[in-house]
Design a protein around this motif. Structure first.
Motif, PDB file in Angstrom:
ATOM      1  N   ALA A  37      25.631  81.873 114.317  1.00 21.00           N
ATOM      2  CA  ALA A  37      26.541  82.476 113.679  1.00 21.00           C
ATOM      3  C   ALA A  37      26.660  84.299 113.607  1.00 21.00           C
ATOM      4  CB  ALA A  37      26.860  82.120 112.054  1.00 21.00           C
ATOM      5  N   MET A  38      25.377  84.502 113.560  1.00 20.22           N
ATOM      6  CA  MET A  38      25.315  86.212 113.736  1.00 20.22           C
ATOM      7  C   MET A  38      25.569  86.474 115.241  1.00 20.22           C
ATOM      8  SD  MET A  38      22.350  87.275 111.308  1.00 20.22           S
ATOM      9  CE  MET A  38      20.916  85.758 111.751  1.00 20.22           C
ATOM     10  N   ASP A  39      25.070  85.821 116.220  1.00 24.37           N
ATOM     11  CA  ASP A  39      25.312  86.227 117.554  1.00 24.37           C
ATOM     12  C   ASP A  39      26.663  86.176 117.658  1.00 24.37           C
ATOM     13  OD1 ASP A  39      22.421  86.264 117.978  1.00 24.37           O
ATOM     14  OD2 ASP A  39      22.392  84.386 118.963  1.00 24.37           O
ATOM     15  N   GLN A  40      27.386  84.895 117.262  1.00 24.37           N
ATOM     16  CA  GLN A  40      28.919  84.866 117.515  1.00 24.37           C
ATOM     17  C   GLN A  40      29.827  85.959 116.979  1.00 24.37           C
ATOM     18  OE1 GLN A  40      30.880  81.280 118.226  1.00 24.37           O
ATOM     19  NE2 GLN A  40      28.908  79.903 117.765  1.00 24.37           N
ATOM     20  N   TYR A  41      29.313  86.332 115.533  1.00 18.37           N
ATOM     21  CA  TYR A  41      29.734  87.459 115.078  1.00 18.37           C
ATOM     22  C   TYR A  41      29.634  88.536 115.827  1.00 18.37           C
ATOM     23  CZ  TYR A  41      31.156  86.070 110.330  1.00 18.37           C
ATOM     24  OH  TYR A  41      31.763  85.686 109.223  1.00 18.37           O
ATOM     25  N   MET A  42      28.448  89.172 116.585  1.00 15.85           N
ATOM     26  CA  MET A  42      28.281  90.032 117.432  1.00 15.85           C
ATOM     27  C   MET A  42      29.164  90.038 118.746  1.00 15.85           C
ATOM     28  SD  MET A  42      24.646  91.319 119.161  1.00 15.85           S
ATOM     29  CE  MET A  42      24.002  91.771 117.302  1.00 15.85           C
ATOM     30  N   MET A  43      29.239  89.045 119.195  1.00 16.92           N
ATOM     31  CA  MET A  43      30.212  88.993 120.328  1.00 16.92           C
ATOM     32  C   MET A  43      31.701  88.943 119.873  1.00 16.92           C
ATOM     33  SD  MET A  43      28.548  85.662 122.696  1.00 16.92           S
ATOM     34  CE  MET A  43      28.146  84.502 121.301  1.00 16.92           C
ATOM     35  N   LEU A  44      31.990  88.421 118.704  1.00 14.66           N
ATOM     36  CA  LEU A  44      33.527  88.715 118.258  1.00 14.66           C
ATOM     37  C   LEU A  44      33.686  90.115 117.833  1.00 14.66           C
ATOM     38  CD1 LEU A  44      33.650  85.435 115.874  1.00 14.66           C
ATOM     39  CD2 LEU A  44      34.957  85.992 118.025  1.00 14.66           C
ATOM     40  N   ARG A  45      32.900  91.004 117.476  1.00 16.05           N
ATOM     41  CA  ARG A  45      33.065  92.363 116.881  1.00 16.05           C
ATOM     42  C   ARG A  45      33.724  93.004 118.108  1.00 16.05           C
ATOM     43  NH1 ARG A  45      31.455  97.469 115.825  1.00 16.05           N
ATOM     44  NH2 ARG A  45      30.966  97.943 113.861  1.00 16.05           N
ATOM     45  N   GLN A  46      33.595  93.069 119.303  1.00 17.72           N
ATOM     46  CA  GLN A  46      34.308  93.672 120.350  1.00 17.72           C
ATOM     47  C   GLN A  46      35.837  93.484 120.446  1.00 17.72           C
ATOM     48  OE1 GLN A  46      33.050  92.705 124.332  1.00 17.72           O
ATOM     49  NE2 GLN A  46      32.186  90.774 123.611  1.00 17.72           N
ATOM     50  N   TYR A  47      36.058  92.494 119.821  1.00 17.61           N
ATOM     51  CA  TYR A  47      37.773  91.983 119.776  1.00 17.61           C
ATOM     52  C   TYR A  47      38.500  92.388 118.805  1.00 17.61           C
ATOM     53  CZ  TYR A  47      35.945  89.319 123.804  1.00 17.61           C
ATOM     54  OH  TYR A  47      35.330  88.913 125.146  1.00 17.61           O
TER      55      TYR A  47
END
Length: 211
Positions: A37-47
């Motif tokens: 979940a945290m990794d995906q939050y990090m990836m989503l942040r740029q969008y």
């Protein structure tokens, strides 16, 4: 001369092994899900384009990280963690907007350029709901009392995180809430009555041994 093991070390070793088989697998899954979940939050942040959504994402990421650390610590030691489980607070609770507004039908994206705040928030919502369900199921299988309480204490917080995301989605009509007709709703609401009086419980089976 045989070396004696100190009571402190013996006790600590016993606490470290205070886990059931189901618990070991379930908490492994909880911690792995938290990392995902945290990794995906990090990836989503740029969008993310909206500043409000960005604040929510960062706030939830920090909370998930703190609870991951607490869970990992008590799982490893079998003892009370050095930090208590935190409480997630929503800054402002808004009343939901009911009803459906005209909107374009949804369909899968055709390119990464179509990623928007609605999609990012929906992905965050899915991650939070999945983790909340996993925490609940895992707490029910956990025998270590400390780990069980740590997992259970997080459930309400992830419910709050999900509701925070719902409010953001609902305010922008990303997540619309239909309602039944008033008469139908009233009938559903009044479908149950309180239990009154003293129930006449049957006697235990006399042929069965009661201990």
């Amino acid at each position: 001369m045989q070396q004696q093991v100190s009571p402190t070390n013996a006790t600590q070793g016993a606490m470290n092994m205070n886990h059931g088989g189901h618990e070991l697998f379930d908490v492994h899954e909880v911690l792995g899900c938290a990392i995902n979940a945290m990794d995906q939050y990090m990836m989503l942040r740029q969008y993310v384009q909206d500043q409000e959504l960005l604040k929510i994402l960062d706030k939830q990421y920090q909370f998930m990280q703190s609870q991951y650390n607490v869970t990992a610590e008590c799982f490893k030691t079998g003892q009370e963690p050095s930090q208590k489980t935190s409480t997630y607070l929503i800054n402002e609770v808004l009343p939901p907007v009911y009803g459906l507004k005209p909107s374009q039908p949804k369909k899968p994206m055709q390119s990464i350029s179509e990623i928007n705040d609605a999609g990012v928030c929906a992905a965050m919502q899915g991650l939070v709901k999945s983790h909340c369900s996993l925490l609940t199921m895992s707490a029910l299988e956990t025998t270590n009392p400390v780990v069980r309480r740590v997992l259970a204490a997080q459930v309400q917080n992830f419910i709050e995180m999900s509701y925070e995301l719902f409010m953001y989605q609902n305010k922008r009509a990303y997540y619309q809430v239909p309602q039944l007709a008033q008469a139908d709703m009233q009938q559903m609401v009044n479908s149950f009555a309180p239990a009154t009086g003293t129930p006449q419980m049957p006697q235990p089976n006399k042929g069965a041994a009661l201990h």
